[in-house]
Scaffold this active site. Structure first.
Site, PDB file in Angstrom:
ATOM      1  N   CYS C  93     -50.160-121.040-131.557  1.00 33.63           N
ATOM      2  CA  CYS C  93     -49.388-120.742-132.771  1.00 33.63           C
ATOM      3  C   CYS C  93     -47.812-121.040-132.525  1.00 33.63           C
ATOM      4  O   CYS C  93     -47.406-122.211-132.406  1.00 33.63           O
ATOM      5  CB  CYS C  93     -49.722-119.611-133.326  1.00 33.63           C
ATOM      6  SG  CYS C  93     -49.310-119.277-135.115  1.00 33.63           S
ATOM      7  N   HIS C 226     -55.638-119.330-133.463  1.00 34.75           N
ATOM      8  CA  HIS C 226     -55.641-118.245-132.552  1.00 34.75           C
ATOM      9  C   HIS C 226     -57.001-117.974-131.925  1.00 34.75           C
ATOM     10  O   HIS C 226     -57.706-117.196-132.281  1.00 34.75           O
ATOM     11  CB  HIS C 226     -55.228-116.877-133.352  1.00 34.75           C
ATOM     12  CG  HIS C 226     -53.658-117.052-133.869  1.00 34.75           C
ATOM     13  ND1 HIS C 226     -52.814-116.602-132.960  1.00 34.75           N
ATOM     14  CD2 HIS C 226     -53.139-117.296-134.870  1.00 34.75           C
ATOM     15  CE1 HIS C 226     -51.493-116.588-133.624  1.00 34.75           C
ATOM     16  NE2 HIS C 226     -51.785-117.182-134.835  1.00 34.75           N
ATOM     17  N   GLU C 228     -57.517-116.116-129.282  1.00 36.75           N
ATOM     18  CA  GLU C 228     -57.661-114.475-129.094  1.00 36.75           C
ATOM     19  C   GLU C 228     -57.899-113.744-129.866  1.00 36.75           C
ATOM     20  O   GLU C 228     -58.452-112.534-129.890  1.00 36.75           O
ATOM     21  CB  GLU C 228     -56.254-114.174-128.298  1.00 36.75           C
ATOM     22  CG  GLU C 228     -54.820-113.690-129.352  1.00 36.75           C
ATOM     23  CD  GLU C 228     -54.428-114.845-130.148  1.00 36.75           C
ATOM     24  OE1 GLU C 228     -54.660-116.040-130.026  1.00 36.75           O
ATOM     25  OE2 GLU C 228     -53.363-114.790-130.965  1.00 36.75           O
TER      26      GLU C 228
END
Lengths: 177, 790, 276
Positions: C93, C226, C228
Site C-alpha cells: 500500500c 493488504h 497482512e
C-alpha cells in the site's frame, strides 16, 4: 470567445503540506542553500465564455462566495483573477528569485467534480466551459541563485530520488512561470 | 500583574455595561458570573484569568446545566466498572489473557456538532482526533472508532449546503481516522430536516489497556516527595481554536488582532499517529512502567493548556505553575490568553518526576524527531507541580493568573427550569396500501433505510488487522484486539444508535429505545452488553421545554440501563461510563433539533469465532422471529415514508420481555445453535428480513419464505412495526434446542419460515402473499439510496 | 550465512506508518522473525536483515503525494543497495507508493521513476476506497519472491484501502514491457477470475487491473492490497462470494491467503541461502 478566471485560495493557518515539502527540499534533497521559502495555494482555473471583464469578476465573486465548492471563509483567504495565474502579486524578496509552479493531475477529478456540482446543485454553470484544479507552489530562492526558472523546473519534475519532488510526470503535469 | 490587562469588571456596576464589555471581549459568561470571579479573586481578573474562568465555567467543561440531572438518574457503577464518568474516558474490565494480565476496555464519546456545521472536514476530523486522545491518555491502545451522524435532508430546503456538509463530514472522518490508523467499525446515520441548520457529529473511541497499566489524568501522590515537572507534548501551539475572537480596543492593543483571531481547529493526523499509534507516547509509558516511575497524563481538549494543566494537578490536590514562555509555538508573540486557552490540536500534558524529564523530552524531540519531521512539534517542560493548591501562570516574567486551583476547576452549576412539551402528531388516515411490496421497496430505497455502503466504504475498517465483523456484515462491529498479540480470542462488539424520530414523539422513549437498540445490536452479534456511553444532543437548556426533553431522555436512558441490565448479572446495570452533553443545537431561528440522545453500547464475548453476521447462510434453514409486534408505529419508517405521517404512539420497550429475548438470543448464539441473527429496528420485521438476504459483496443471493397464518395485528403494522426483536437463522437440527430455549424465555416467538435457494422474498399473511419480491430488485433499491449524495 | 540462522525481516516504520504491527505479526506467523525498524535509525543497522517490508499507512500524511517524501529519506538509499544484491523487498500500500516514487519498481531503468500510483479513477467512486476485492495470481507461475506459494492463476480475496492505487505511466511502451516480462504479480478480478475493468472489481482504474508489480528481477514487489489483513481466516468477511471462510470455530483460526506472501518470502530467502 474563451476567457479565464482563476480563484486562488490560501489557508489562513499554516499549511502543513508546504512546511513538509520545504523541509524535504532542504533536509532530504540538496537545496538547502538555494531555497529559502515555499508557499502553497490552491488554484481553480475556470474557462469561461464571457468576454466582459466586469461580468467575469462578478461571476468569480459569486462562485467564491455563493457556492461552497471553492472557498470556505472560515479557513481560506481568496482572490479572484481575471488574468492568468502567472500574474500573481509577488511580494517579499526580489522579483527574479520567486518562481511559481502549478501542478495539476492528468485526470483532474477535483475540477470535473466541481463543475458537476455547479451544474447539478447550484445551477450557476452558464458561461462555464471547464474547471481545472491545481496546487500552486511558490518557491522563493536565495538572492542571486542562478537560473531560478530552471531550478524550479528541476524541483518540480520527479525523475529520480535525488531530483524533483512536486510533480510525478506519470500522473501529473506542471507549469513553471 | 500588568494593570493594562486587568479587566475592570468591578467598575461596571450596571449589568448592561458589563454585558457590553464581556461581549466586546468575546467572553460568553453572564454579568453575575463575571462578578463571581471578582469575589473569588478579591480583585478584578487579568484577561487571562477571565478567559480561563469563562472556559471552565462553560457548558462544555462544567456541565453546568446538565450535571445535577445526570448525577440524579444515570447508573454509572457496576461490578465490571473500573472508572466511571469524571476523567477523559470510562473503563470496564474486559478479559484475562494468556500472558497473565487482565485487560480493560477504555471508551469515550463526544460530540463535535457545531464545528462540523461550519467546517465539515475539520470539524469531523478534530472530533475523531479529540476522542482518540481521551482514550490514549488513559494509557490505552486505541483500536476502534465509531460515529453517530445526523444530517439535514439532502433534498430539503438547503440541498447544496446539506450535501457539502455530508461529504465534508465523511471526508473528515476518513482523512483523519484512516491516516492515524484506527479502524472505523460502527455508527449510524439519519437524515432529517431538523438537522438542516445543525448537523450532529458524535464520535466514539474504544481502546484496550492492561489493567495494571492504566494511567490516570492526575498528578501522582509521589509528587509530595519529589519535584514533578509538567511536560507539554505534541503540536506547537498556535492561535487555532481560539474562536473568532475580536478584542476590545480599550484594554488591548489593536495591532495584535491578527494573532488573536481564532482560526479553526486544524487537524493533523500525522502528528497524532506519531504520538499515539504505539510510537512516542507508548515509549514514554513503557519506560515509566519498566522503571516503576509514577506519572500522570492528560489530553488537551477544550480550554487548552490552562484546563488540562489545572485539572491534572487539582485532581490530586496539587497546584501548578506554568511558564508560557516555555511553550513551543508556531507563531511569534502570541498573547498569553491564546497560549493558555487556545485549542491547538494534537497535544498532551504529562506530569513526570524531574529526574525523568530529560528522557521524556528526548523521545519526542530526538528519537521521533518531531521538531524537524513534523513542523515544529515536540515536547517541552512548561511548568512544575506545586504542593500548595495554587494555579499560577507566568508570561514574560509576569504573573498573569494566580488563583486557588480548586476554584478554577470546580465549575458552576445551574438548576434549569423545565416544562412539558407535547408532540402534535397524527395517525394515518385511510386504509393501508394493498401493495406492501412497494412499501418495502420504498423503505429500502429511502435515505434512512438504504445501505450505508457509500459512507463506510470510505472508512478503513481493516487497519490493525483485528476486525472480525465490519459495518454491513453484522448489527455491531466486532474486533478481536488481543488475538494477534496475546493469543486471546475474546471479542468486543460496538454499536451506536438513537432514532431521532422516536425522541421527537416522546423524549423519554427516545432515550430508552436508543439504549435498547444499541444493546440489541450487540446481543445480535453474540456479545453481552457491558457498558454504555451517551452523547445527549438537545436544544437550548435555558428553554424549559428543551430542558425537559433532555431530562426525559436521561431518565429513559437510565431506566433502560438499569432494567435491561447485564444478561449474566441481573442486578448489575449496564453502566453509563462516559458521555457528553451537547446543548444549543438549534437553527438561527431558534428551531431545535429533534431530541437526539445517541447511545453507544460495548459488549464482550469470550470467543470472537462465535460472532454472528446477519446474512442468511444455507437454504432450508429455519427462520425464527423473536419478540411480539406491537401497534406502536409513531416515528416508524413505514409511517413517515409510506403513510406520510409521524404518528402518535411512540415505540416503547417492555423491560422484562426485552431482557428475556436478549438473554434467549445470546444463549442460542453462544451455544452455536444459530447461524445468522439480525435485530429488528427501523423498517420493522419485513425490512430486517430483507436485509438478511442483502449484501453488497454477495452476488449469489439467497431468499426467504415466511408465513403467518393469523397475526394479532393488521398485516402492515405487523410487518413494519419497529418493536424490538430478533430474526434468527437456525439449522433444522438445532430447532429442538432452540424451541426449548425460546419457550423457557416466556416471550412471543414464531417459527415462521425458511431460507430459500430462490433469491426471492415471499411473505404470506393469512394465506395471501403480501410481499413477493426478487432479492435483486431490493438490492438495487437498497444500494442506490445514497449513491448520489455522498 | 548458515542455513539454520533465523530469517530476520525489517518492517520499516516511518512517521505516519500505521500497519507495522500487524505486518510484523504476519511475518512472525510465517516463521520468520520481525523487527519494526524506525526510519531514522542508522542505515548500517539495516544491512543485517534478510529482507524488508515497507508497511502501509500514511507516511508523512501523503503530503505532496503519497510516498513522495518517504522516498527521499536516507533509509531508501540503503534499501536500494540491499535490493540490488537480491534481497526481497515488499512494499504494501503506502509501501508500494514509496517503491514507485523511489524508482525501485518497476525498475526497468534502474534509478528512474517510471510510474506513478495515481489517484483512483473509478466511475462511481470519489476518494478513499476500502473494501474486499478478488485478486488473481499470475497465470504463468510466479515470477518473483512473494507468490511462490500460490498456484498459477489462483483467485484470492483481499482488502484494499487506498485513495491512490492506480498504476500508470506516461510511457506506453513501458506498460507493454511490464506486461511482456510478466512483472504483474496479481490482477484484480471478479470471484470467477475474470479481469473486469469496471468498478468495484477493479477498484482504482489501474491498467490491466494491476494490483501488484515486480521489478524485472522479481525480488521487489509494489503491492496495493493488504496481505497482512488477510493473513488469518477470521479476517475474511463471511458474505464474500465463494468465500474461503466458513462459520466454523476452527476455521476462523486457520491461516488466510495473505500469509502466503510471507511464507513465499521465507521460501525465497531460504532458496537464496542454498543458492537455488
Amino acid at each position: 470567445m474563451t476567457s479565464n478566471i482563476t480563484i486562488i485560495t490560501e489557508m489562513k493557518t499554516r499549511d502543513a503540506i508546504a512546511s513538509s515539502a520545504f523541509h524535504c527540499l532542504v533536509h532530504d534533497l540538496a537545496y538547502n542553500n538555494r531555497i529559502v521559502k515555499l508557499e502553497r495555494r490552491e488554484c481553480w482555473r475556470i474557462e469561461l465564455d464571457l468576454p466582459d471583464l466586469a461580468a467575469r469578476m462578478e461571476l468569480g465573486r459569486r462562485l467564491a462566495e455563493e457556492t461552497k465548492l471553492f472557498v470556505n471563509p472560515n479557513k481560506h483567504l481568496y482572490t479572484v483573477r481575471t488574468s492568468p495565474p502567472e500574474s500573481i502579486i509577488r511580494t517579499g524578496a526580489s522579483e527574479s528569485s520567486i518562481v511559481h509552479v502549478i501542478v495539476t493531475e492528468r485526470e483532474d477529478s477535483a475540477g470535473k467534480g466541481a463543475l458537476n456540482q455547479l451544474r447539478s446543485l447550484y445551477r450557476i454553470d452558464r458561461h462555464i466551459d471547464s474547471i481545472s484544479f491545481g496546487f500552486l507552489y511558490t518557491l522563493i530562492f536565495a538572492p542571486g541563485v542562478a537560473d531560478p526558472m530552471g531550478l524550479a523546473a528541476e524541483i518540480a519534475q520527479l525523475t529520480d530520488r535525488a531530483h524533483g519532488l512536486l510533480c510525478n510526470p506519470h500522473s501529473q503535469m506542471f507549469e513553471v512561470f | 500583574m500588568n494593570t493594562n490587562r486587568i479587566v475592570p469588571i468591578s467598575r461596571h456596576t450596571h449589568d448592561e455595561s458589563l454585558r457590553d464589555l464581556l461581549k466586546k471581549l468575546n467572553i460568553g459568561m453572564t454579568p453575575p458570573e463575571a462578578r463571581k470571579i471578582v469575589s473569588i479573586l478579591g480583585r478584578d481578573p487579568h484577561i487571562v484569568e477571565l478567559f480561563i474562568f469563562d472556559i471552565e465555567w462553560s457548558e462544555h467543561c462544567s456541565y453546568k446545566s446538565s450535571r445535577s440531572t445526570l448525577k440524579k438518574y444515570l447508573p454509572t457503577d457496576a461490578p465490571n466498572v473500573i472508572l466511571g464518568p469524571g476523567e477523559d474516558s470510562g473503563i470496564i474490565r474486559f478479559t484475562d489473557a494468556l500472558d497473565g494480565e487482565t485487560y480493560s476496555i477504555v471508551i469515550a464519546h463526544e460530540s463535535h456538532n457545531h464545528p462540523s456545521q461550519v467546517l465539515p472536514v475539520e470539524g469531523a476530523a478534530t472530533g475523531i482526533g479529540g476522542i482518540v486522545r481521551d482514550v490514549d491518555c488513559m494509557g490505552a491502545h486505541v483500536c476502534a472508532v465509531a460515529d453517530g451522524l445526523r444530517f439535514g435532508n439532502p433534498a430539503g430546503a438547503q440541498p447544496a449546503r446539506t450535501r457539502w456538509i455530508i461529504r465534508g463530514v465523511v471526508d473528515g472522518i476518513w482523512q483523519y481516522g484512516n491516516a492515524m490508523g484506527v479502524p472505523n467499525l460502527a455508527g449510524d446515520v439519519y437524515f432529517d430536516d431538523s438537522f438542516d441548520d445543525n448537523c450532529l457529529v458524535n464520535v466514539v473511541s474504544l481502546g484496550i489497556v492492561k489493567t495494571s497499566r492504566i494511567i490516570r489524568s492526575r498528578v501522582p501522590t509521589e509528587a509530595r516527595n519529589e519535584p514533578y515537572d509538567l511536560i507539554l507534548a505534541g503540536k506547537p501551539t498556535d492561535s487555532s481554536g481560539f474562536g473568532g475572537v475580536t478584542f476590545a480596543s480599550d484594554i488591548l492593543d489593536a495591532s495584535q488582532d491578527d494573532k488573536r483571531r481564532g482560526a479553526v481547529q486544524v487537524h493533523d493526523p500525522f502528528i497524532k499517529n506519531i504520538l499515539i499509534m504505539r510510537k512516542a507516547n507508548r515509549a514514554v509509558l513503557d519506560l515509566a512502567f519498566e522503571r516503576d516511575i509514577p506519572i500522570g497524563m492528560k489530553d488537551l481538549g477544550g480550554g487548552g493548556l490552562a484546563c488540562a494543566s489545572s485539572e491534572i494537578c487539582s485532581a490530586s490536590g496539587f497546584g501548578a505553575e506554568i511558564d508560557l514562555d516555555c511553550v513551543h509555538t508556531s507563531m511569534d508573540d502570541l498573547p498569553p490568553e491564546v497560549i493558555a486557552c487556545g485549542e491547538t490540536q494534537e497535544r498532551f500534558i504529562f506530569a513526570v518526576p524531574r529526574s525523568f524529564t530529560r528522557e521524556v523530552l528526548d523521545i519526542y524531540n530526538t528519537v521521533w524527531e518531531l521538531p524537524a519531521e513534523a513542523n515544529g512539534a515536540g515536547a517541552r517542560c512548561i511548568g512544575r507541580v506545586l504542593e500548595e493548591p495554587i494555579y499560577r501562570i507566568r508570561h514574560h516574567g509576569e504573573v498573569v493568573c494566580e488563583a486557588p486551583i480548586e476554584q478554577i476547576t470546580s465549575g458552576i452549576r445551574y438548576e434549569r427550569a423545565d416544562c412539558e412539551c407535547r408532540h402534535e402528531g397524527m395517525e394515518p388516515e385511510g386504509l393501508p396500501p394493498d401493495n406492501l411490496a412497494d412499501a418495502l421497496l420504498s423503505i429500502l430505497g429511502s435515505l434512512n433505510g438504504c445501505s450505508r455502503l457509500p459512507i463506510y466504504r470510505h472508512y478503513d475498517t481493516e487497519v490493525q488487522g483485528a476486525a472480525v465483523l465490519r459495518p454491513g456484515e453484522a448489527d455491531a462491529g466486532v474486533i478481536a484486539p488481543l488475538e494477534l498479540t496475546e493469543n486471546c480470542p475474546a471479542g468486543i462488539a460496538l454499536s451506536v444508535d438513537g432514532n431521532p424520530n422516536v425522541g421527537a414523539i416522546d423524549p423519554y422513549w427516545g432515550g430508552a429505545t436508543a439504549v435498547a437498540e444499541a444493546m440489541r445490536n450487540v446481543v445480535a452479534t453474540g456479545a453481552i452488553p457491558r457498558a454504555l456511553t451517551d452523547c445527549l444532543n438537545y436544544g437550548n437548556p435555558e428553554n424549559p421545554s428543551a430542558f425537559r426533553q433532555f431530562v426525559d431522555g436521561v431518565r429513559g436512558i437510565a431506566d433502560a440501563a438499569r432494567q435491561l441490565s447485564q444478561l449474566d448479572l441481573p442486578d448489575a446495570p449496564v453502566a453509563v461510563v462516559s458521555g457528553n452533553v451537547s446543548f444549543y443545537n438549534e437553527s438561527a431561528q431558534g428551531l431545535a433539533i429533534k431530541p437526539s440522545p445517541i447511545v453507544a453500547c460495548v459488549g464482550t464475548m469470550p470467543d470472537f469465532a462465535r460472532a454472528m453476521t446477519i446474512h442468511f447462510k444455507n437454504p432450508g434453514n429455519r427462520i425464527i422471529l423473536v419478540g411480539e409486534r406491537r401497534p406502536e408505529l409513531g416515528g416508524s419508517a413505514y409511517y413517515r415514508i409510506v403513510r406520510g405521517v409521524d404518528g402518535t404512539k411512540p415505540l416503547t420497550v417492555k423491560w422484562r420481555e426485552e431482557r428475556a429475548a436478549m438473554a434467549a438470543v445470546h444463549t442460542l448464539i453462544s451455544h452455536g445453535y444459530a447461524c445468522a441473527c439480525h435485530d429488528i429496528s427501523d423498517g420493522g420485521f419485513a425490512t430486517a428480513l430483507a436485509e438478511m438476504c442483502l449484501s453488497h459483496r454477495r452476488t449469489r443471493l439467497l431468499g426467504a419464505h415466511v408465513v403467518f397464518t393469523q397475526p394479532p395485528i393488521p398485516a402492515d403494522q405487523f410487518l413494519f412495526a419497529e418493536t424490538g426483536g430478533f430474526i434468527l437463522e437456525i439449522p433444522p437440527d438445532h430447532l429442538k434446542e432452540c424451541t426449548a430455549i425460546l419457550n423457557a424465555s416466556g416471550g412471543v416467538w414464531y417459527d415462521c419460515g425458511c431460507v430459500t435457494e430462490t433469491p426471492e422474498l415471499l411473505i404470506e399473511i393469512a394465506q395471501t402473499a403480501r410481499i413477493h419480491l426478487p432479492v435483486q430488485d431490493m438490492r438495487l433499491a437498497w444500494l442506490r439510496g445514497l449513491e448520489e449524495i455522498v | 550465512m548458515n542455513q539454520s540462522d533465523p530469517i530476520t525481516i525489517a518492517v520499516i516504520q516511518y512517521p505516519g506508518t500505521n500497519c507495522e504491527y500487524e505486518t510484523a505479526s504476519a511475518v512472525e506467523a510465517a516463521g520468520m522473525s520481525a523487527e519494526i525498524f524506525r526510519w531514522n535509525r542508522h542505515p548500517e543497522e539495516l544491512i543485517r536483515f534478510d529482507g524488508y517490508v515497507l508497511a502501509g499507512g500514511f507516511s508523512y500524511q501523503d503530503r505532496v503525494r503519497a510516498g513522495a517524501i518517504a522516498a527521499k529519506k536516507q533509509i531508501i538509499g540503503t534499501l536500494i543497495r540491499e535490493a540490488a544484491i537480491g534481497k526481497p523487498v515488499l512494499g504494501i500500500c503506502n509501501g508500494a507508493q514509496i517503491l514507485i516514487e523511489s524508482g525501485l519498481v518497476p525498475g526497468n531503468h534502474p534509478g528512474h521513476v517510471e510510474m506513478s500510483l495515481a489517484s483512483n479513477a473509478a466511475a462511481g467512486w470519489r476518494g478513499y476506497f476500502c473494501d474486499w476485492v478478488y485478486l488473481r495470481c499470475q497465470e504463468k507461475g510466479a515470477s518473483g519472491a512473494f507468490n511462490l506459494d500460490f498456484t498459477p492463476g489462483e483467485i484470492i480475496p483481499m482488502p484494499v484501502a487506498h485513495a491512490e492505487g492506480r498504476f500508470v505511466s506516461s510511457d506506453p511502451a513501458l506498460l507493454d514491457r511490464i506486461t511482456q516480462s510478466d512483472q504483474i504479480a496479481f490482477r484484480y478480478c471478479d470471484a470467477e477470475g475474470r479481469y473486469q475493468p469496471s468498478f468495484p472489481i477493479n477498484p482504482n482504474g489501474s491498467f490491466l487491473n494491476a494490483a501488484g508489480i515486480y521489478n524485472p528481477e522479481g525480488n521487489v514487489l509494489a503491492f496495493m492490497p493488504h496481505p497482512e489483513r488477510a493473513a488469518w481466516m477470521r479476517q475474511i468477511p463471511l458474505d464474500l462470494d465463494g468465500s474461503l471462510r466458513t462459520a466454523t470455530l476452527e476455521h476462523c483460526r486457520m491461516p488466510g491467503p495473505g500469509l502466503r506472501f510471507f511464507t513465499s518470502m521465507k521460501r525465497f530467502i531460504s532458496n537464496r541461502r542454498t543458492g537455488r
